[in-house]
Design a protein around this motif. Structure first.
Motif, PDB file in Angstrom:
ATOM      1  N   ARG B  82      29.002  66.645 -38.692  1.00  0.00           N
ATOM      2  CA  ARG B  82      28.132  65.637 -39.310  1.00  0.00           C
ATOM      3  C   ARG B  82      28.933  64.737 -40.233  1.00  0.00           C
ATOM      4  NH1 ARG B  82      24.796  70.139 -40.138  1.00  0.00           N
ATOM      5  NH2 ARG B  82      22.979  70.219 -38.754  1.00  0.00           N
ATOM      6  N   LEU B  83      28.547  63.484 -40.310  1.00  0.00           N
ATOM      7  CA  LEU B  83      29.222  62.525 -41.188  1.00  0.00           C
ATOM      8  C   LEU B  83      28.886  62.791 -42.650  1.00  0.00           C
ATOM      9  CD1 LEU B  83      28.574  59.213 -39.243  1.00  0.00           C
ATOM     10  CD2 LEU B  83      30.767  60.393 -39.470  1.00  0.00           C
ATOM     11  N   THR B  84      29.889  62.684 -43.504  1.00  0.00           N
ATOM     12  CA  THR B  84      29.660  62.653 -44.953  1.00  0.00           C
ATOM     13  C   THR B  84      29.416  61.192 -45.359  1.00  0.00           C
ATOM     14  OG1 THR B  84      31.978  62.264 -45.402  1.00  0.00           O
ATOM     15  CG2 THR B  84      31.264  64.572 -45.278  1.00  0.00           C
ATOM     16  N   GLU B  85      29.175  60.953 -46.631  1.00  0.00           N
ATOM     17  CA  GLU B  85      29.038  59.563 -47.102  1.00  0.00           C
ATOM     18  C   GLU B  85      30.325  58.766 -46.858  1.00  0.00           C
ATOM     19  OE1 GLU B  85      26.653  57.407 -48.466  1.00  0.00           O
ATOM     20  OE2 GLU B  85      25.317  58.924 -47.655  1.00  0.00           O
ATOM     21  N   LYS B  86      31.458  59.447 -47.018  1.00  0.00           N
ATOM     22  CA  LYS B  86      32.749  58.795 -46.737  1.00  0.00           C
ATOM     23  C   LYS B  86      32.815  58.368 -45.265  1.00  0.00           C
ATOM     24  CE  LYS B  86      37.712  59.804 -47.411  1.00  0.00           C
ATOM     25  NZ  LYS B  86      38.654  60.828 -47.950  1.00  0.00           N
ATOM     26  N   GLY B  87      32.286  59.203 -44.399  1.00  0.00           N
ATOM     27  CA  GLY B  87      32.231  58.855 -42.979  1.00  0.00           C
ATOM     28  C   GLY B  87      31.224  57.762 -42.698  1.00  0.00           C
ATOM     29  N   ILE B  88      30.067  57.856 -43.320  1.00  0.00           N
ATOM     30  CA  ILE B  88      29.017  56.844 -43.134  1.00  0.00           C
ATOM     31  C   ILE B  88      29.519  55.473 -43.588  1.00  0.00           C
ATOM     32  CG2 ILE B  88      26.734  56.138 -44.014  1.00  0.00           C
ATOM     33  CD1 ILE B  88      25.995  59.185 -43.979  1.00  0.00           C
ATOM     34  N   ASP B  89      30.384  55.464 -44.594  1.00  0.00           N
ATOM     35  CA  ASP B  89      30.932  54.200 -45.089  1.00  0.00           C
ATOM     36  C   ASP B  89      31.955  53.562 -44.151  1.00  0.00           C
ATOM     37  OD1 ASP B  89      29.395  53.929 -47.369  1.00  0.00           O
ATOM     38  OD2 ASP B  89      30.823  54.907 -48.695  1.00  0.00           O
ATOM     39  N   THR B  90      32.323  54.232 -43.052  1.00  0.00           N
ATOM     40  CA  THR B  90      33.208  53.572 -42.077  1.00  0.00           C
ATOM     41  C   THR B  90      32.420  52.697 -41.107  1.00  0.00           C
ATOM     42  OG1 THR B  90      33.102  55.382 -40.467  1.00  0.00           O
ATOM     43  CG2 THR B  90      34.866  55.496 -42.110  1.00  0.00           C
ATOM     44  N   ILE B  91      31.101  52.787 -41.155  1.00  0.00           N
ATOM     45  CA  ILE B  91      30.280  52.030 -40.190  1.00  0.00           C
ATOM     46  C   ILE B  91      30.552  50.522 -40.234  1.00  0.00           C
ATOM     47  CG2 ILE B  91      27.898  51.481 -39.492  1.00  0.00           C
ATOM     48  CD1 ILE B  91      27.132  54.372 -40.131  1.00  0.00           C
ATOM     49  N   PRO B  92      30.682  49.907 -41.422  1.00  0.00           N
ATOM     50  CA  PRO B  92      31.004  48.473 -41.428  1.00  0.00           C
ATOM     51  C   PRO B  92      32.315  48.146 -40.708  1.00  0.00           C
ATOM     52  CG  PRO B  92      30.230  49.156 -43.593  1.00  0.00           C
ATOM     53  CD  PRO B  92      30.412  50.421 -42.801  1.00  0.00           C
ATOM     54  N   ILE B  93      33.295  49.019 -40.808  1.00  0.00           N
ATOM     55  CA  ILE B  93      34.568  48.791 -40.100  1.00  0.00           C
ATOM     56  C   ILE B  93      34.323  48.796 -38.590  1.00  0.00           C
ATOM     57  CG2 ILE B  93      36.886  49.694 -39.657  1.00  0.00           C
ATOM     58  CD1 ILE B  93      36.685  51.140 -42.435  1.00  0.00           C
ATOM     59  N   ILE B  94      33.586  49.807 -38.136  1.00  0.00           N
ATOM     60  CA  ILE B  94      33.318  49.926 -36.697  1.00  0.00           C
ATOM     61  C   ILE B  94      32.515  48.730 -36.194  1.00  0.00           C
ATOM     62  CG2 ILE B  94      32.293  51.394 -34.910  1.00  0.00           C
ATOM     63  CD1 ILE B  94      32.724  53.784 -36.840  1.00  0.00           C
ATOM     64  N   VAL B  95      31.554  48.288 -37.001  1.00  0.00           N
ATOM     65  CA  VAL B  95      30.744  47.131 -36.609  1.00  0.00           C
ATOM     66  C   VAL B  95      31.613  45.873 -36.490  1.00  0.00           C
ATOM     67  CG1 VAL B  95      28.962  45.536 -37.446  1.00  0.00           C
ATOM     68  CG2 VAL B  95      28.510  47.996 -37.390  1.00  0.00           C
ATOM     69  N   GLU B  96      32.545  45.691 -37.412  1.00  0.00           N
ATOM     70  CA  GLU B  96      33.436  44.523 -37.308  1.00  0.00           C
ATOM     71  C   GLU B  96      34.308  44.603 -36.051  1.00  0.00           C
ATOM     72  OE1 GLU B  96      33.070  41.850 -38.893  1.00  0.00           O
ATOM     73  OE2 GLU B  96      31.907  42.486 -40.643  1.00  0.00           O
ATOM     74  N   LEU B  97      34.706  45.806 -35.667  1.00  0.00           N
ATOM     75  CA  LEU B  97      35.466  45.958 -34.419  1.00  0.00           C
ATOM     76  C   LEU B  97      34.598  45.596 -33.209  1.00  0.00           C
ATOM     77  CD1 LEU B  97      37.368  49.297 -35.179  1.00  0.00           C
ATOM     78  CD2 LEU B  97      38.406  47.035 -34.924  1.00  0.00           C
ATOM     79  N   VAL B  98      33.327  45.982 -33.254  1.00  0.00           N
ATOM     80  CA  VAL B  98      32.393  45.601 -32.183  1.00  0.00           C
ATOM     81  C   VAL B  98      32.318  44.079 -32.084  1.00  0.00           C
ATOM     82  CG1 VAL B  98      29.969  45.566 -31.457  1.00  0.00           C
ATOM     83  CG2 VAL B  98      30.962  47.686 -32.358  1.00  0.00           C
ATOM     84  N   LEU B  99      32.143  43.420 -33.239  1.00  0.00           N
ATOM     85  CA  LEU B  99      31.963  41.964 -33.248  1.00  0.00           C
ATOM     86  C   LEU B  99      33.218  41.247 -32.753  1.00  0.00           C
ATOM     87  CD1 LEU B  99      30.016  41.666 -36.622  1.00  0.00           C
ATOM     88  CD2 LEU B  99      29.109  41.198 -34.336  1.00  0.00           C
ATOM     89  N   TRP B 100      34.387  41.712 -33.224  1.00  0.00           N
ATOM     90  CA  TRP B 100      35.636  41.053 -32.811  1.00  0.00           C
ATOM     91  C   TRP B 100      35.882  41.259 -31.311  1.00  0.00           C
ATOM     92  CZ3 TRP B 100      40.718  42.415 -31.193  1.00  0.00           C
ATOM     93  CH2 TRP B 100      41.649  41.375 -31.292  1.00  0.00           C
ATOM     94  N   GLY B 101      35.698  42.478 -30.860  1.00  0.00           N
ATOM     95  CA  GLY B 101      35.897  42.775 -29.437  1.00  0.00           C
ATOM     96  C   GLY B 101      34.948  41.989 -28.557  1.00  0.00           C
ATOM     97  N   THR B 102      33.702  41.902 -28.998  1.00  0.00           N
ATOM     98  CA  THR B 102      32.689  41.185 -28.219  1.00  0.00           C
ATOM     99  C   THR B 102      33.032  39.697 -28.122  1.00  0.00           C
ATOM    100  OG1 THR B 102      31.029  42.769 -28.960  1.00  0.00           O
ATOM    101  CG2 THR B 102      30.226  40.695 -28.074  1.00  0.00           C
ATOM    102  N   LYS B 103      33.548  39.157 -29.212  1.00  0.00           N
ATOM    103  CA  LYS B 103      33.855  37.721 -29.225  1.00  0.00           C
ATOM    104  C   LYS B 103      35.142  37.377 -28.479  1.00  0.00           C
ATOM    105  CE  LYS B 103      34.331  33.812 -32.440  1.00  0.00           C
ATOM    106  NZ  LYS B 103      34.224  33.395 -33.856  1.00  0.00           N
ATOM    107  N   HIS B 104      36.152  38.248 -28.594  1.00  0.00           N
ATOM    108  CA  HIS B 104      37.488  37.840 -28.145  1.00  0.00           C
ATOM    109  C   HIS B 104      38.059  38.628 -26.975  1.00  0.00           C
ATOM    110  CE1 HIS B 104      38.136  34.914 -31.300  1.00  0.00           C
ATOM    111  NE2 HIS B 104      37.664  35.778 -32.185  1.00  0.00           N
ATOM    112  N   LEU B 105      37.424  39.715 -26.568  1.00  0.00           N
ATOM    113  CA  LEU B 105      37.993  40.541 -25.502  1.00  0.00           C
ATOM    114  C   LEU B 105      36.963  40.738 -24.383  1.00  0.00           C
ATOM    115  CD1 LEU B 105      39.508  43.272 -27.861  1.00  0.00           C
ATOM    116  CD2 LEU B 105      40.763  41.362 -26.847  1.00  0.00           C
ATOM    117  N   ALA B 106      37.432  41.239 -23.249  1.00  0.00           N
ATOM    118  CA  ALA B 106      36.544  41.487 -22.113  1.00  0.00           C
ATOM    119  C   ALA B 106      35.861  42.837 -22.292  1.00  0.00           C
ATOM    120  CB  ALA B 106      37.347  41.482 -20.823  1.00  0.00           C
ATOM    121  N   THR B 107      34.665  42.811 -22.867  1.00  0.00           N
ATOM    122  CA  THR B 107      33.962  44.057 -23.158  1.00  0.00           C
ATOM    123  C   THR B 107      32.500  43.965 -22.736  1.00  0.00           C
ATOM    124  OG1 THR B 107      33.255  43.376 -25.364  1.00  0.00           O
ATOM    125  CG2 THR B 107      35.397  44.448 -25.203  1.00  0.00           C
ATOM    126  N   VAL B 108      31.869  45.120 -22.690  1.00  0.00           N
ATOM    127  CA  VAL B 108      30.437  45.191 -22.399  1.00  0.00           C
ATOM    128  C   VAL B 108      29.780  45.972 -23.538  1.00  0.00           C
ATOM    129  CG1 VAL B 108      28.682  46.020 -20.795  1.00  0.00           C
ATOM    130  CG2 VAL B 108      30.903  45.232 -19.924  1.00  0.00           C
TER     131      VAL B 108
END
Lengths: 138, 138
Positions: B82-108
């Motif tokens: 299970r995620l701790t708060e420290k883990g839950i706080d990585t969500i913004p990083i992961i979301v930015e990776l989603v956004l960058w990948g979606t905009k600039h790379l061939a992803t689904v």
DNA sequence: TTATTTCACTTGCTATTTGCAAGTAATATA
DNA sequence: TATATTACTTGCAAATAGCAAGTGAAATAA
């Protein structure tokens, strides 16, 4: 050179295929927050990247369209690396790494950046993105 | 186990010392967006992580306080991560990776997530963070 | 009760990546 | 013309990742 092997079509995975190693985002950090643009400047960072790894990552970043490489204005023996829009769009990722590290790890942030981020994340991101865009023109 | 060697006190660098490899953030992605919580579930991801690397990364994430490991409710032979708060706080990083990948790379992207992100990044991050917090209680 | 399967790993080996030190080639400066 | 600077390349050792097979405890099936 570090070539792009896409493990899946997930954007997190594919972004990590490009950016997910120990050095790539540090090079981009130096460009964004320190205004660095040459091989020699990147070599001076406190994390001490190996020369061959730096050369490899710069070539990979160029081949992926994240930065451009041109002969420097002052010296023909130097190159200038500049961020493309694709590179400028990594700034939010780097900023989130700053925020997470600052909150959860033993780190020391540049106080100017810290103040800018506390005053507003989106405004700070916007400032560094505009700044990078100016540099990409010259 | 992948131990923490801090290359500098820069928060970008130190965050990358912890999260900056090809697999760590994919495990966290599976917990955040797919609700995965067991070794077997992580093994099923399409990127095909090696068993020893998965075991290593789970141990490192636990030792760094990013997730917790407990015996599963249904079976004594299973563990629940299970995620701790420290883990839950990585969500913004992961979301930015989603956004960058979606905009600039061939992803689904998962269309549900895409819609949530288009409706508002902060709201989507908040939703997944609340969701992770609920799971961390049970 | 015993046999088989499932689950969560561990082990051993190979391949790839990283790190370090030294070398090189094209300018640039003295 | 000699020395230094800049941006690399090369060679080798160390660390990390990947693959296949094995293990041991617990759960399920016969």
């Amino acid at each position: 050179m570090k070539e792009l092997k896409q493990r899946s079509t997930c954007p997190v995975s594919t972004s990590l295929d490009v950016l997910g190693d120990k050095w790539t985002l540090l090079i981009l950090r130096d460009m964004v927050f320190e205004g660095k643009s040459t091989y020699g400047q990147f070599m001076q960072s406190e994390e001490k990247i190996a020369t061959n790894v730096l050369a490899d990552r710069l070539a990979a970043l160029e081949s992926q369209g994240i930065l451009t490489k041109t002969v420097a204005e002052d010296k023909k023996s130097k190159f200038t690396y500049r961020l493309t829009e694709k590179g400028i769009d990594t700034i939010p990722i780097i900023v989130e790494l700053v925020l997470w590290g600052t909150k959860h790890l033993a780190t020391v942030v540049n106080p100017v950046l810290l103040e800018e981020l506390q005053a507003g994340k989106d405004a700070a991101i916007g400032k560094y993105q505009r700044n990078a865009r100016e540099n990409s023109l010259s």
